[in-house]
Design an enzyme around this catalytic site. Structure first.
Site, PDB file in Angstrom:
ATOM      1  N   ASP A  13     -11.896  -3.257 -14.652  1.00 54.43           N
ATOM      2  CA  ASP A  13     -12.647  -2.154 -15.284  1.00 54.43           C
ATOM      3  C   ASP A  13     -14.001  -1.926 -14.619  1.00 54.43           C
ATOM      4  O   ASP A  13     -14.958  -1.500 -15.268  1.00 54.43           O
ATOM      5  CB  ASP A  13     -12.872  -2.412 -16.785  1.00 54.43           C
ATOM      6  N   LYS A  16     -13.276   1.233 -10.345  1.00 58.28           N
ATOM      7  CA  LYS A  16     -12.598   1.427  -9.045  1.00 58.28           C
ATOM      8  C   LYS A  16     -12.061   2.847  -8.924  1.00 58.28           C
ATOM      9  O   LYS A  16     -12.102   3.443  -7.857  1.00 58.28           O
ATOM     10  CB  LYS A  16     -11.427   0.442  -8.909  1.00 58.28           C
ATOM     11  N   GLY A  40      -5.773   0.624 -16.116  1.00 61.34           N
ATOM     12  CA  GLY A  40      -6.020   2.022 -16.449  1.00 61.34           C
ATOM     13  C   GLY A  40      -7.286   2.489 -15.779  1.00 61.34           C
ATOM     14  O   GLY A  40      -8.313   1.826 -15.869  1.00 61.34           O
ATOM     15  N   HIS A  41      -7.191   3.567 -15.061  1.00 60.26           N
ATOM     16  CA  HIS A  41      -8.390   4.128 -14.435  1.00 60.26           C
ATOM     17  C   HIS A  41      -8.745   5.406 -15.150  1.00 60.26           C
ATOM     18  O   HIS A  41      -7.880   6.246 -15.370  1.00 60.26           O
ATOM     19  CB  HIS A  41      -8.132   4.521 -12.985  1.00 60.26           C
ATOM     20  N   GLN A 223      -7.051  -4.140 -11.834  1.00 62.19           N
ATOM     21  CA  GLN A 223      -7.651  -5.360 -12.419  1.00 62.19           C
ATOM     22  C   GLN A 223      -8.761  -5.907 -11.501  1.00 62.19           C
ATOM     23  O   GLN A 223      -9.297  -5.154 -10.695  1.00 62.19           O
ATOM     24  CB  GLN A 223      -6.584  -6.425 -12.684  1.00 62.19           C
TER      25      GLN A 223
END
Ligand code: GDP
Length: 427
Positions: A13, A16, A40-41, A223
Site C-alpha cells: 500500500d 505503487k 489493490g491499487h 504488496q
C-alpha cells in the site's frame, strides 16, 4: 532504458499504483508479476477513480501493452468484472494480455482459505480469504490449473476431475464441509475460459519483442518487500514474491534485463493484518495519520496500522532488492505534524540491533530507537519543484536518504498525477 521495476518497499500500500500510472507515460509495457486480487491499487486520473486488483495500472495509456504475468494468481470473475468496469468508463482494454502460464483461483481455493484461517483461531494470519495462499500452495504442489488449461476443454476436464477429487477429500474429511460439484465448476470455468481467451498469450514472447526494440518495460510490484515469503515477517507474509527478483520470475524477463529498480516507500509506515510492526503507533498520532491518510485497505476496507518510518526495515528492503531510486509517497500526510520521528535502530534486551531479525518472536520484542526531526506544518500538496519544499521537509528527506543510502528521486505529495516532484528523471 529497458526494464524498470517498481517495488513496494515496506508492507504494501505504498502508492505503487500512482507511481506506475505516472511512469507508464514513458513506457511501452507494464507487467503485474505477483500476487492476485488480494492486492489493490487506487488510481485517480482523468478517467475517474479506479480500484484495480489485477489489471496493471498502465491500462489508462492506450499505447501501453498491459500484461498480467505468469506470477499472478487470477480470479477470472474478478478480472472479467474489472475489464467490464474499465470498458464502461471508456478505457480501452484491447492492449491487455494475460500470460498463458498464470495460475487460476478455483472455488476450493477460496473456501479453503476461509476454513484454514478459521482453524488457526487466534493465530490467524489475517489473509484476505480470496484464495491466494491456497492457489500458490497448489502451484508448488503441482496441483494448479493455469490459464492455458482453460483453452483446452477436454484436458481441463480431466485435470479438474483429478484435482477436485483430492480437494473434496480435504473439504469433507478434514473440514466436514460439503463437496464441490465437478460439473458446475467445469461449466463455469469453461465459460470464463471463453471470455478470457482473446487476452491469453505467451506474454514472455511479447515482452522479449518489446525489449528487443529497447523500449521501456515497467514491472509493477504488488504488496511489499516485508511481506516476501523468504525475507518478510514470516509467517505473516504473502504467498508470492513482491521483490525485484520476483519481477523477473513472475514475468519471464531475465533479472539481467532489469536496468533500474525503484523502491516505493511511504513517508511513514503502514501494515494491514497480523504480524509484528515495530514502529506501530497505538496512540492519537497513529489515529491522526490513519484518518488524515484514510489508511483503510483498498481491497478489504480493513483499517491499516500506522506508525513512524522504519529505517531498519527500510535498509533491509534496499539490501535485498538493490534499489537504485526511492519514490517517497504521501509526504503530504505529515504536513500537519509538529515533529516527526524516524526509527534508526531496534533495542532488544538492552542491545541495539541494526539488522532486521528473521524471527517474528524476536521482532515482537524489539523496541524502536527514534530520532526526532522538526515538522514543517505547511501544505506540500501543490509543490511541483523540490526547491519549494520547506527546509524541514528537505531535512527529513535528506536524513532518510542518508539512513537508507539511496537517493529519493520521486516525491509524491498527493494522489493526483500532477502532485509529484520529479527530483531526477528515472525512466
Ligand atoms: P498501492 O497498492 O501501493 O498502489 O497503494 P494503495 O492504492 O493501496 O494506496 C495508496 C493510496 O494512496 C491510494 O489511495 C493513492 O491514490 C494514494 N496516494 C498515492 N500517493 C499519494 C500521495 O503522495 N499523497 C496522498 N495523500 N495520497 C497518495
Amino acid at each position: 532504458m529497458s526494464v524498470v521495476a517498481v517495488i513496494g518497499a515496506q508492507w504494501g500500500d505504498e502508492g505503487k499504483g500512482k507511481i506506475v500510472d505516472l511512469l507508464a507515460e514513458r513506457a511501452k509495457a507494464v507487467v503485474r508479476f505477483s500476487g492476485g486480487d488480494n492486492a489493490g491499487h487506487t488510481v485517480i486520473n482523468p478517467y475517474g477513480e479506479f480500484r484495480l486488483h489485477l489489471v496493471p495500472s498502465g491500462i489508462f495509456h492506450p499505447g501501453v501493452v498491459c500484461i498480467i504475468g505468469n506470477g499472478v494468481a487470477i480470479n477470472p470473475a474478478v478480472l472479467l468484472g474489472e475489464i467490464d468496469d474499465l470498458k464502461k468508463h471508456g478505457v480501452d482494454t484491447s492492449h491487455l494480455f494475460i500470460s498463458d502460464r498464470a495460475h487460476i483461483i478455483m472455488p476450493y481455493h477460496i473456501l479453503l482459505d476461509g476454513l484454514e484461517e478459521e482453524r488457526r483461531g487466534r493465530g490467524a494470519l489475517g489473509t484476505t480469504r480470496k484464495g491466494i495462499g491456497p492457489v500458490f500452495a497448489d502451484k508448488i504442489a503441482r496441483l494448479g490449473i493455469r490459464t492455458c488449461d482453460l483453452l483446452d476443454k477436454e484436458a481441463f476436464q480431466s485435470r479438474l476431475s483429478s484435482v477436485l477429487e483430492f480437494k473434496n477429500a480435504i473439504l469433507t474429511k478434514v473440514y466436514d464441509a460439503p463437496p464441490l460439484s465437478l460439473k458446475e465448476i467445469y461449466q463455469q470455468y469453461c465459460h470464463y475460459g471463453e471470455s478470457l481467451a482473446p487476452f491469453i498469450r505467451d506474454t514472455g514472447s511479447i515482452l522479449q519483442e518489446i525489449m528487443s526494440r529497447r523500449e521501456t518495460v515497467l514491472l509493477e510490484g504488488a504488496q511489499g518487500t516485508m511481506l516476501d515469503p523468504d525475507f518478510g515477517t514470516y509467517p505473516y507474509v504473502t504467498s508470492s514474491s513482491p521483490l525485484a527478483a520476483g519481477g523477473s520470475i513472475g514475468s519471464g524477463v531475465s533479472f539481467r534485463q532489469i536496468a533500474h529498480i525503484i523502491g516505493v516507500f511511504k513517508a511513514y509506515t503502514t501494515r494491514v493484518g497480523g504480524g509484528p510492526m515495530p514502529t506501530e503507533l497505538k496512540d492519537e498520532i497513529g489515529e491522526l495519520i490513519r484518518e488524515r491518510a484514510h489508511e483503510y485497505g483498498a481491497t478489504t476496507g480493513r483499517p491499516r496500522r500506522c506508525g513512524w518510518f522504519d529505517a531498519v526495515a527500510g535498509r533491509f528492503s534496499i539490501q535485498i532488492n538493490g534499489f537504485n531510486s526511492i519514490a517517497l509517497t504521501r509526504l503530504d500526510i505529515l504536513d500537519t505534524l509538529p515533529s516527526i520521528k524516524i526509527c534508526t535502530g531496534y533495542k532488544l534486551d538492552g542491545e541495539t540491533l541494526d539488522q532486521f531479525p528473521s524471527n517474528v518472536a524476536i521482532l515482537h520484542r524489539c523496541q524502536p530507537v527514534y530520532e526526532e526531526l522538526p515538522g514543517w506544518q505547511t501544505s506540500t500538496n501543490n509543490i511541483h519543484d523540490s526547491k519549494q519544499l520547506p527546509s524541514q521537509a528537505h531535512q527529513y528527506i535528506a536524513r532518510l536518504e542518508e539512513l537508507l543510502s539511496c537517493p529519493v528521486n520521486i516525491i509524491s505529495v498527493g494522489a493526483k498525477r500532477e502532485q509529484t516532484i520529479m527530483v531526477r528523471q528515472v525512466v
